[in-house]
Design a protein around this motif. Sequence first.
Motif, PDB file in Angstrom:
ATOM      1  N   ASN A  59      -5.424  39.580 -28.659  1.00 56.39           N
ATOM      2  CA  ASN A  59      -4.370  38.603 -28.325  1.00 56.39           C
ATOM      3  C   ASN A  59      -4.769  37.841 -27.057  1.00 56.39           C
ATOM      4  O   ASN A  59      -5.756  38.186 -26.400  1.00 56.39           O
ATOM      5  CB  ASN A  59      -3.010  39.317 -28.143  1.00 56.39           C
ATOM      6  CG  ASN A  59      -3.092  40.407 -27.106  1.00 56.39           C
ATOM      7  OD1 ASN A  59      -3.316  40.146 -25.929  1.00 56.39           O
ATOM      8  ND2 ASN A  59      -2.956  41.652 -27.534  1.00 56.39           N
ATOM      9  N   GLY A  60      -3.963  36.862 -26.706  1.00 54.54           N
ATOM     10  CA  GLY A  60      -4.263  36.015 -25.559  1.00 54.54           C
ATOM     11  C   GLY A  60      -4.069  36.722 -24.222  1.00 54.54           C
ATOM     12  O   GLY A  60      -4.808  36.462 -23.267  1.00 54.54           O
ATOM     13  N   LEU A  61      -3.084  37.617 -24.154  1.00 51.32           N
ATOM     14  CA  LEU A  61      -2.865  38.359 -22.900  1.00 51.32           C
ATOM     15  C   LEU A  61      -4.093  39.207 -22.567  1.00 51.32           C
ATOM     16  O   LEU A  61      -4.578  39.196 -21.437  1.00 51.32           O
ATOM     17  CB  LEU A  61      -1.603  39.235 -23.004  1.00 51.32           C
ATOM     18  CG  LEU A  61      -1.318  40.131 -21.788  1.00 51.32           C
ATOM     19  CD1 LEU A  61      -1.059  39.315 -20.530  1.00 51.32           C
ATOM     20  CD2 LEU A  61      -0.130  41.055 -22.063  1.00 51.32           C
ATOM     21  N   ALA A  88       2.802  35.203 -19.293  1.00 47.10           N
ATOM     22  CA  ALA A  88       1.567  35.973 -19.541  1.00 47.10           C
ATOM     23  C   ALA A  88       0.469  35.663 -18.534  1.00 47.10           C
ATOM     24  O   ALA A  88      -0.301  36.559 -18.160  1.00 47.10           O
ATOM     25  CB  ALA A  88       1.058  35.712 -20.961  1.00 47.10           C
ATOM     26  N   ASP A 157      -6.657  29.582 -18.586  1.00 42.19           N
ATOM     27  CA  ASP A 157      -5.767  29.982 -19.673  1.00 42.19           C
ATOM     28  C   ASP A 157      -5.633  28.774 -20.592  1.00 42.19           C
ATOM     29  O   ASP A 157      -4.912  27.819 -20.287  1.00 42.19           O
ATOM     30  CB  ASP A 157      -4.409  30.404 -19.090  1.00 42.19           C
ATOM     31  CG  ASP A 157      -3.410  30.837 -20.163  1.00 42.19           C
ATOM     32  OD1 ASP A 157      -3.651  30.536 -21.354  1.00 42.19           O
ATOM     33  OD2 ASP A 157      -2.393  31.451 -19.808  1.00 42.19           O
ATOM     34  N   ALA A 159      -4.616  28.962 -23.771  1.00 42.58           N
ATOM     35  CA  ALA A 159      -3.833  29.425 -24.925  1.00 42.58           C
ATOM     36  C   ALA A 159      -3.072  28.284 -25.596  1.00 42.58           C
ATOM     37  O   ALA A 159      -2.666  28.400 -26.752  1.00 42.58           O
ATOM     38  CB  ALA A 159      -2.855  30.510 -24.489  1.00 42.58           C
ATOM     39  N   GLN A 160      -2.872  27.168 -24.851  1.00 47.97           N
ATOM     40  CA  GLN A 160      -2.132  26.040 -25.430  1.00 47.97           C
ATOM     41  C   GLN A 160      -3.020  24.811 -25.610  1.00 47.97           C
ATOM     42  O   GLN A 160      -2.512  23.733 -25.903  1.00 47.97           O
ATOM     43  CB  GLN A 160      -0.936  25.695 -24.523  1.00 47.97           C
ATOM     44  CG  GLN A 160       0.023  26.877 -24.350  1.00 47.97           C
ATOM     45  CD  GLN A 160       1.337  26.519 -23.680  1.00 47.97           C
ATOM     46  OE1 GLN A 160       1.558  25.394 -23.268  1.00 47.97           O
ATOM     47  NE2 GLN A 160       2.219  27.502 -23.577  1.00 47.97           N
ATOM     48  N   SER A 181      -5.489  32.113 -27.095  1.00 48.57           N
ATOM     49  CA  SER A 181      -4.602  32.928 -27.930  1.00 48.57           C
ATOM     50  C   SER A 181      -4.558  32.291 -29.307  1.00 48.57           C
ATOM     51  O   SER A 181      -4.596  31.065 -29.431  1.00 48.57           O
ATOM     52  CB  SER A 181      -3.191  32.936 -27.337  1.00 48.57           C
ATOM     53  OG  SER A 181      -2.243  33.344 -28.322  1.00 48.57           O
ATOM     54  N   LYS A 186       0.310  28.685 -32.169  1.00 44.58           N
ATOM     55  CA  LYS A 186      -0.596  27.884 -31.325  1.00 44.58           C
ATOM     56  C   LYS A 186      -1.289  26.804 -32.180  1.00 44.58           C
ATOM     57  O   LYS A 186      -1.263  26.882 -33.404  1.00 44.58           O
ATOM     58  CB  LYS A 186      -1.650  28.782 -30.675  1.00 44.58           C
ATOM     59  CG  LYS A 186      -1.092  29.979 -29.913  1.00 44.58           C
ATOM     60  CD  LYS A 186      -0.406  29.619 -28.612  1.00 44.58           C
ATOM     61  CE  LYS A 186      -0.091  30.893 -27.833  1.00 44.58           C
ATOM     62  NZ  LYS A 186       0.804  30.689 -26.708  1.00 44.58           N
TER      63      LYS A 186
END
Length: 364
Positions: A59-61, A88, A157, A159-160, A181, A186
């Motif tokens: 996962n992204g975390l 996160a 980060d 993730a987006q 992530s 996403k």
Amino acid sequence: MQIPFFNLKKINQNLNSELQEAFLKFLDSGQYILGSEVADFETHFANYCESNYCVGLANGLDALILGLQSLDLPANSEVLVPANTYYASILSILKAGYKPVLVEPNIETFNIDSSKIESHITNNTSAILAVNLYGKMCDFEALNRICKEHDLKLIVDAAQSHGGIYDDSKKCKGADVTAYSFYPSKNLGALSDGGAIVTDNEQIYKKIKSLRNYGSSIKYQFEYQGINSRLSEIQASFLNIKLKYLNEELLRRRQIARIYLTEIKNNLITLPSKTSIDTDAWHLFVIRTSYRERFMNHLIEKKVGFEIHYPTPPHKQKALEDFNYLSLPITEKIHDEVLSIPLNSTLTNSEIAYIIDTINSFRI
Ligand SMILES: *Cc1c(COP(=O)(O)O)cnc(C)c1O
């Protein structure tokens, strides 16, 4: 007309036959952990991100936590992070054993304000964790300069921001390690949890590859106290399919963003910055209004879906009690005013027109 904020089922149903075929192939392979689909995805995604290496993770975390741990920062290091981010990003710094130091964002870009970073740097500062929030790329030129001047590591980060562009490249310029992530909603989403890091550094690559597998790179020999954070083989095979369509998804999102930015005209609404239309990954189209409550009621009445990203800033969360005393007026203003309107490739032209009409007709 009724328009959901996001129709995940429709996005995946468009690929129905390919996804079903992938599952049957997976079932038949007998190889359920770290097989050829994960290895193929790592190659494809590293190429897509114009980077040398990729490690698939759960996962992204975990991608953020292992990314931080791979940097070998001194104990008790401070890590600078935007105050305006998803929880996160900040949690990962605590979980990696370091101290988050919150920096205000720029209200135009929503990202860390590079002009406010240096006043937070102390002898204990070791890294910046920058976030490409809502799909907008950070000012990497400024971040690279600060990192070089103060000898800091840069972790991003992303993730987006799958597919976001900076300096004509999909690489987050100057990042030591970039975390992704693949949470289903996403821009590149699996059908369950998933994540990855990309890096150009072979040592970081090898360390994270070991850390995701208990800290082992040779069977039954453990060089680190790692975790189990392997990217699922079936999710990797779904991601191999969905990655082929990511550019198409981004093109359509950019096209819709351009239409919103030219056709939404309402003095009560502040639109996101126009300067990055073709480089933004447009994970979210985030507007601001000081009349959010009334605007929400208007959207509900017109049956236009929306979300708030995010209603409560991290430093006001119960879980981050030590940060509750902080006063971060820009971050707080953003959390009070933002609202995300629908933006994805399943929207039809008439739905887009209806959303624009609905927003333009908002009065107080
Ligand atoms: C989604 C997200 C994460 C966490 O990803 P998970 O896969 O849910 O662990 C981290 N940071 C940001 C900015 C995100 O949007």
